[in-house]
Design a protein around this motif. Structure first.
Motif, PDB file in Angstrom:
ATOM      1  N   VAL A   1       0.850  -1.186   0.000  1.00 60.45           N
ATOM      2  CA  VAL A   1       0.000   0.000   0.000  1.00 60.45           C
ATOM      3  C   VAL A   1       0.890   1.243   0.000  1.00 60.45           C
ATOM      4  O   VAL A   1       1.917   1.270   0.676  1.00 60.45           O
ATOM      5  CB  VAL A   1      -0.978   0.014   1.201  1.00 60.45           C
ATOM      6  N   ILE A   2       0.503   2.209  -0.790  1.00 62.77           N
ATOM      7  CA  ILE A   2       1.228   3.484  -0.789  1.00 62.77           C
ATOM      8  C   ILE A   2       0.498   4.440   0.145  1.00 62.77           C
ATOM      9  O   ILE A   2      -0.700   4.695  -0.028  1.00 62.77           O
ATOM     10  CB  ILE A   2       1.284   4.089  -2.205  1.00 62.77           C
ATOM     11  N   ILE A   3       1.231   4.929   1.147  1.00 59.43           N
ATOM     12  CA  ILE A   3       0.627   5.863   2.095  1.00 59.43           C
ATOM     13  C   ILE A   3       1.337   7.216   1.967  1.00 59.43           C
ATOM     14  O   ILE A   3       2.460   7.385   2.439  1.00 59.43           O
ATOM     15  CB  ILE A   3       0.736   5.330   3.545  1.00 59.43           C
ATOM     16  N   PRO A   4       0.697   8.154   1.262  1.00 65.58           N
ATOM     17  CA  PRO A   4       1.325   9.462   1.109  1.00 65.58           C
ATOM     18  C   PRO A   4       1.010  10.342   2.320  1.00 65.58           C
ATOM     19  O   PRO A   4      -0.129  10.378   2.784  1.00 65.58           O
ATOM     20  CB  PRO A   4       0.660  10.022  -0.152  1.00 65.58           C
ATOM     21  N   MET A   5       2.025  11.079   2.833  1.00 64.69           N
ATOM     22  CA  MET A   5       1.819  11.971   3.975  1.00 64.69           C
ATOM     23  C   MET A   5       1.335  13.329   3.468  1.00 64.69           C
ATOM     24  O   MET A   5       2.058  14.010   2.748  1.00 64.69           O
ATOM     25  CB  MET A   5       3.135  12.188   4.745  1.00 64.69           C
ATOM     26  N   ASN A   6       0.119  13.669   3.842  1.00 64.56           N
ATOM     27  CA  ASN A   6      -0.430  14.983   3.498  1.00 64.56           C
ATOM     28  C   ASN A   6      -0.326  15.312   2.008  1.00 64.56           C
ATOM     29  O   ASN A   6       0.069  16.420   1.632  1.00 64.56           O
ATOM     30  CB  ASN A   6       0.256  16.073   4.336  1.00 64.56           C
ATOM     31  N   MET A   7      -0.698  14.364   1.189  1.00 67.61           N
ATOM     32  CA  MET A   7      -0.611  14.513  -0.253  1.00 67.61           C
ATOM     33  C   MET A   7      -1.404  15.725  -0.759  1.00 67.61           C
ATOM     34  O   MET A   7      -1.042  16.349  -1.756  1.00 67.61           O
ATOM     35  CB  MET A   7      -1.134  13.233  -0.889  1.00 67.61           C
TER      36      MET A   7
ATOM     37  N   VAL B   1       5.745   4.537   2.647  1.00 62.26           N
ATOM     38  CA  VAL B   1       5.361   5.829   3.187  1.00 62.26           C
ATOM     39  C   VAL B   1       6.104   6.914   2.409  1.00 62.26           C
ATOM     40  O   VAL B   1       7.338   6.919   2.377  1.00 62.26           O
ATOM     41  CB  VAL B   1       5.686   5.917   4.692  1.00 62.26           C
ATOM     42  N   VAL B   2       5.319   7.784   1.760  1.00 61.93           N
ATOM     43  CA  VAL B   2       5.919   8.867   0.975  1.00 61.93           C
ATOM     44  C   VAL B   2       5.766  10.159   1.770  1.00 61.93           C
ATOM     45  O   VAL B   2       4.636  10.618   1.990  1.00 61.93           O
ATOM     46  CB  VAL B   2       5.222   9.000  -0.407  1.00 61.93           C
ATOM     47  N   GLY B   3       6.893  10.709   2.247  1.00 64.59           N
ATOM     48  CA  GLY B   3       6.822  11.925   3.061  1.00 64.59           C
ATOM     49  C   GLY B   3       7.881  12.932   2.664  1.00 64.59           C
ATOM     50  O   GLY B   3       8.922  12.554   2.102  1.00 64.59           O
ATOM     51  N   GLU B   4       7.580  14.191   2.934  1.00 65.50           N
ATOM     52  CA  GLU B   4       8.474  15.294   2.560  1.00 65.50           C
ATOM     53  C   GLU B   4       9.926  15.043   2.952  1.00 65.50           C
ATOM     54  O   GLU B   4      10.844  15.227   2.155  1.00 65.50           O
ATOM     55  CB  GLU B   4       8.001  16.593   3.232  1.00 65.50           C
ATOM     56  N   ARG B   5      10.131  14.626   4.216  1.00 63.40           N
ATOM     57  CA  ARG B   5      11.492  14.534   4.742  1.00 63.40           C
ATOM     58  C   ARG B   5      12.370  13.602   3.894  1.00 63.40           C
ATOM     59  O   ARG B   5      13.442  13.994   3.451  1.00 63.40           O
ATOM     60  CB  ARG B   5      11.466  14.079   6.204  1.00 63.40           C
ATOM     61  N   ASN B   6      11.884  12.369   3.639  1.00 64.81           N
ATOM     62  CA  ASN B   6      12.695  11.425   2.856  1.00 64.81           C
ATOM     63  C   ASN B   6      12.825  11.832   1.387  1.00 64.81           C
ATOM     64  O   ASN B   6      13.792  11.473   0.727  1.00 64.81           O
ATOM     65  CB  ASN B   6      12.107  10.020   2.950  1.00 64.81           C
ATOM     66  N   LEU B   7      11.836  12.600   0.911  1.00 66.60           N
ATOM     67  CA  LEU B   7      11.892  12.995  -0.499  1.00 66.60           C
ATOM     68  C   LEU B   7      13.065  13.939  -0.773  1.00 66.60           C
ATOM     69  O   LEU B   7      13.553  14.011  -1.902  1.00 66.60           O
ATOM     70  CB  LEU B   7      10.578  13.644  -0.933  1.00 66.60           C
ATOM     71  N   ASP B   8      13.515  14.627   0.276  1.00 67.63           N
ATOM     72  CA  ASP B   8      14.690  15.488   0.095  1.00 67.63           C
ATOM     73  C   ASP B   8      15.871  14.684  -0.437  1.00 67.63           C
ATOM     74  O   ASP B   8      16.704  15.198  -1.157  1.00 67.63           O
ATOM     75  CB  ASP B   8      15.083  16.155   1.429  1.00 67.63           C
ATOM     76  N   ASN B   9      15.931  13.390  -0.051  1.00 66.29           N
ATOM     77  CA  ASN B   9      17.008  12.508  -0.535  1.00 66.29           C
ATOM     78  C   ASN B   9      16.525  11.543  -1.608  1.00 66.29           C
ATOM     79  O   ASN B   9      17.123  10.490  -1.802  1.00 66.29           O
ATOM     80  CB  ASN B   9      17.585  11.682   0.626  1.00 66.29           C
ATOM     81  N   GLN B  10      15.384  11.843  -2.254  1.00 65.94           N
ATOM     82  CA  GLN B  10      14.819  10.935  -3.262  1.00 65.94           C
ATOM     83  C   GLN B  10      14.550   9.551  -2.681  1.00 65.94           C
ATOM     84  O   GLN B  10      14.772   8.538  -3.329  1.00 65.94           O
ATOM     85  CB  GLN B  10      15.785  10.807  -4.469  1.00 65.94           C
ATOM     86  N   GLN B  11      14.066   9.536  -1.432  1.00 63.02           N
ATOM     87  CA  GLN B  11      13.835   8.260  -0.762  1.00 63.02           C
ATOM     88  C   GLN B  11      12.413   8.137  -0.218  1.00 63.02           C
ATOM     89  O   GLN B  11      11.713   9.149  -0.034  1.00 63.02           O
ATOM     90  CB  GLN B  11      14.823   8.101   0.409  1.00 63.02           C
ATOM     91  N   VAL B  12      12.000   6.901   0.027  1.00 62.95           N
ATOM     92  CA  VAL B  12      10.732   6.629   0.726  1.00 62.95           C
ATOM     93  C   VAL B  12      10.998   5.559   1.785  1.00 62.95           C
ATOM     94  O   VAL B  12      12.024   4.876   1.736  1.00 62.95           O
ATOM     95  CB  VAL B  12       9.636   6.128  -0.238  1.00 62.95           C
ATOM     96  N   GLU B  13      10.032   5.417   2.700  1.00 66.13           N
ATOM     97  CA  GLU B  13      10.197   4.415   3.756  1.00 66.13           C
ATOM     98  C   GLU B  13       9.333   3.200   3.429  1.00 66.13           C
ATOM     99  O   GLU B  13       8.185   3.346   3.011  1.00 66.13           O
ATOM    100  CB  GLU B  13       9.773   5.019   5.093  1.00 66.13           C
ATOM    101  N   ILE B  14       9.910   2.020   3.610  1.00 66.01           N
ATOM    102  CA  ILE B  14       9.129   0.797   3.422  1.00 66.01           C
ATOM    103  C   ILE B  14       8.994   0.092   4.755  1.00 66.01           C
ATOM    104  O   ILE B  14       9.979  -0.085   5.480  1.00 66.01           O
ATOM    105  CB  ILE B  14       9.799  -0.154   2.403  1.00 66.01           C
ATOM    106  N   LYS B  15       7.754  -0.274   5.091  1.00 63.17           N
ATOM    107  CA  LYS B  15       7.540  -0.939   6.372  1.00 63.17           C
ATOM    108  C   LYS B  15       6.989  -2.338   6.141  1.00 63.17           C
ATOM    109  O   LYS B  15       6.080  -2.531   5.331  1.00 63.17           O
ATOM    110  CB  LYS B  15       6.554  -0.126   7.205  1.00 63.17           C
TER     111      LYS B  15
END
Ligand code: ATP
Ligand code: MG
Ligand code: MG
Ligand code: MG
Length: 566
Positions: free
Chosen positions: A476-482, A532-546
């Motif tokens: 599932v893709i969970i975008p933070m405050n999309m 989890v797609v969130g602003e913070r990790n996007l700064d490094n072109q990254q996302v979190e996988i849980k």
């Protein structure tokens, strides 16, 4: 799939009328909704899981050489009258009438329909063996539908029926089906055990149940702690016998040791070849070997009659060759066997039996006993105790002691023999031109029940933890405050396209919800991976996988997501 276009139907509250965890979680995760007692709507998330289970079952059936057909849910009463089950089958059989006042039933199982089909379509031995199956709705008017879809009235079963000229051929298909069932439960990822079982009203001699081990199980399963032996405790009440050493000596003279099959033993003992053979766990006194195994050879009596008699049986026809004595109650026979060196008769207390009329076989020369004099005549023996098998009892297989755990019956296979084929005259012409009645096997799996059983074994306080093989979505893709961040929306959308293009089943939670709500819903539904797609990790072109099961979180580059999830 986008949650905004989907029927998520999750619920926060624990439903008050759901007793077991799988029922609670299936309601909360939006998988099913009750329509009436034992009847459910399957919502999209539930159906996705159900379809995965059905796919695995179908695939393994096909691989094992079974051929798919489809039979009607509504069946004409004539077929049930022909087989004799119109009378035999209790109130679980829902009987209905059509507008012409003709009798029908809602099929609780399909032996009759398939036997009639094969009887018409198959005429020559050259067309055999044949194994036909379907995945289809059954109806049983359960006295106590409960635990949601676990014990429904309407449910989906995979039922297969095999047809053979010989018992050897039946046995080899039976072993194939046994293996296919093991493959199915392994592929789904469940902790399960095949156990020796009773074939109940369906008839037949050899039978195994497949149980998923779980505390909420309705059956008790007895296992040996030192071998593969496992049986349904329903069949494994232990009888404790007191015998004298002299009495044991007397029985040394009985010789059934030359027989190697049940059939031969029955002939030696001049009893009707049994339809069902079960072993009975017998605990003898110290003077006698303790690893005695007794057999019940069941005649025409239905299981319920014998159960009412309080006699007990564990199924395993393996050691019948050493039978020492066979005692028959009217229509029912009871045999006892043990190692040749330690022969002891099984003694039955007439008062505990349902029928007071006994015929004593074998060494007693078929003497007919009635009521009280039966006990006197074999008075050297007495039943000290009849009780249920408990943990720690010696295993009837002779190796180790029994452990007892709860199980959910998810599958049941039977060697039916000719019960249906004989009654319904289903046979073929053999090579020599002789007409011969077919031997049948039948093999059931509770497709809907497996879904509940899987949840019983795979959950935590947050919700379901699907084994990957039957998860409704893989990720599932969970975008933070999309809805506030253009960047988050863009990456989430592109990941959704990339995952979809790679044929990965992905859910995109595009609702205008707080992250906490999304996390809670997705944990409840039990999707194996969240991105989890969130602003913070996007700064490094990254996302979190849980990972739902291990709770492990890793941060990875956006362009590695598809390969990581695959
Ligand atoms: P149970 O002992 O649970 O009543 P059963 O022995 O009557 O089951 P079978 O006739 O052996 O069931 O049917 C084959 C399979 O169908 C079972 O192993 C079980 O997985 C499934 N099944 C039977 N009854 C139900 C039901 N009421 N709801 C859901 N699945 C069922
Ligand atoms: Mg039942
Ligand atoms: Mg059962
Ligand atoms: Mg069963």
């Amino acid at each position: 799939m986008r949650t905004s276009q989907y029927l998520l139907a999750t619920q926060k509250e624990v439903p008050s009328d759901a007793e077991v965890i799988s029922h609670q979680l299936m309601l909360r995760a939006g998988m099913v909704r009750k329509v009436a007692a034992g009847m459910y709507n399957w919502l999209p998330t539930g159906l996705r899981v159900l379809n995965k289970v059905a796919h695995i079952v179908r695939d393994e059936m096909n691989k094992a050489g079974a051929i798919e057909i489809n039979m009607p849910v509504v069946q004409p009463a004539d077929l049930w009258q022909e087989s004799g089950r119109w009378e035999e089958y209790g109130p679980e059989l829902l009987r209905i009438k059509d507008r012409h006042d003709r009798d029908f039933v809602l099929g609780p199982t399909h032996e009759e329909v398939v036997t009639a089909l094969v009887s018409n379509e198959v005429n020559s031995y050259k067309q055999l063996p044949l194994n036909l199956y379907q995945i289809q709705t059954k109806f049983r008017d359960e006295v106590r539908p409960r635990f949601g879809i676990m014990r429904g009235r309407e449910f989906i079963m995979k039922d297969a029926y095999s047809f053979h000229l010989s018992n050897e051929c039946l046995d080899s298909t039976y072993q194939l089906m046994h293996k296919a069932y093991c493959n199915i439960f392994e592929r789904i990822g469940l902790e399960y055990r095949p156990v020796i079982a009773d074939s109940g009203s369906i008839g037949g001699a050899v039978s195994h149940e497949f149980h998923v081990l779980a505390e909420s199980g309705e059956d008790d399963i007895a296992f040996s702690n030192q071998s593969d032996y496992a049986a349904n405790v329903e069949l494994a009440e232990a009888i404790t016998l007191e015998t004298s050493p002299e009495a044991t000596q007397d029985l040394q003279s009985v010789d059934t040791g030359s027989a190697s099959t049940i059939q031969e033993v029955c002939e030696l003992l001049s009893i009707e070849p049994a339809k069902t053979v079960k072993t009975l766990l017998v605990k003898a006194s110290d003077e006698v070997a303790t690893d005695l195994v007794a057999l019940i050879v069941r005649g025409d009596h239905s299981l319920n009659d014998i159960k009412a008699s309080k006699h007990a049986w564990v199924a395993s026809p393996l050691e019948f060759a050493n039978a020492d004595e066979v005692v028959t109650a009217t229509g029912a026979s009871i045999g006892c066997l043990g190692p040749v060196q330690a022969r002891v008769p099984l003694i039955v207390d007439a008062s505990a039996a349902a029928c007071a009329d006994f015929v004593c076989g074998a060494n007693q020369n078929n003497t007919h006993y009635t009521g009280a004099n039966w006990q006197r005549d074999v008075g050297e023996f007495e039943i000290a105790d009849i009780r249920e098998v408990v943990a720690g009892d010696p295993s009837p297989c002779g190796k180790g002691n029994l452990e007892i755990r709860k199980g959910i019956e998810v599958g049941h296979i039977f060697q039916l023999g000719d019960k249906y084929s004989k009654a319904m005259n289903c046979g073929v012409l053999t090579e020599t031109g002789k007409h011969e009645v077919l031997q049948m096997g039948c093999y059931g799996i509770g497709v809907t029940r497996i879904v509940a059983a899987a949840i019983e074994q795979n959950h935590d306080k947050f919700g379901i933890i699907w084994p990957d093989a039957i998860a409704p979505f893989k990720v599932v893709i969970i975008p933070m405050n999309m809805h506030k961040s253009h960047r988050v929306k863009e990456v989430a959308e592109s990941l959704y396209s990339a995952l979809s293009d790679a044929n990965i089943e992905v859910l995109f939670d595009d609702r205008k919800e707080r992250p906490g709500v999304m996390f809670a819903d997705m944990e409840l539904i039990g999707v194996p991976y969240s991105i989890v797609v969130g602003e913070r990790n996007l700064d490094n072109q990254q996302v979190e996988i849980k990972n739902r099961r291990s709770n492990e979180k890793t941060v990875i580059a956006i362009d590695e997501v598809v390969d990581t999830i695959k």
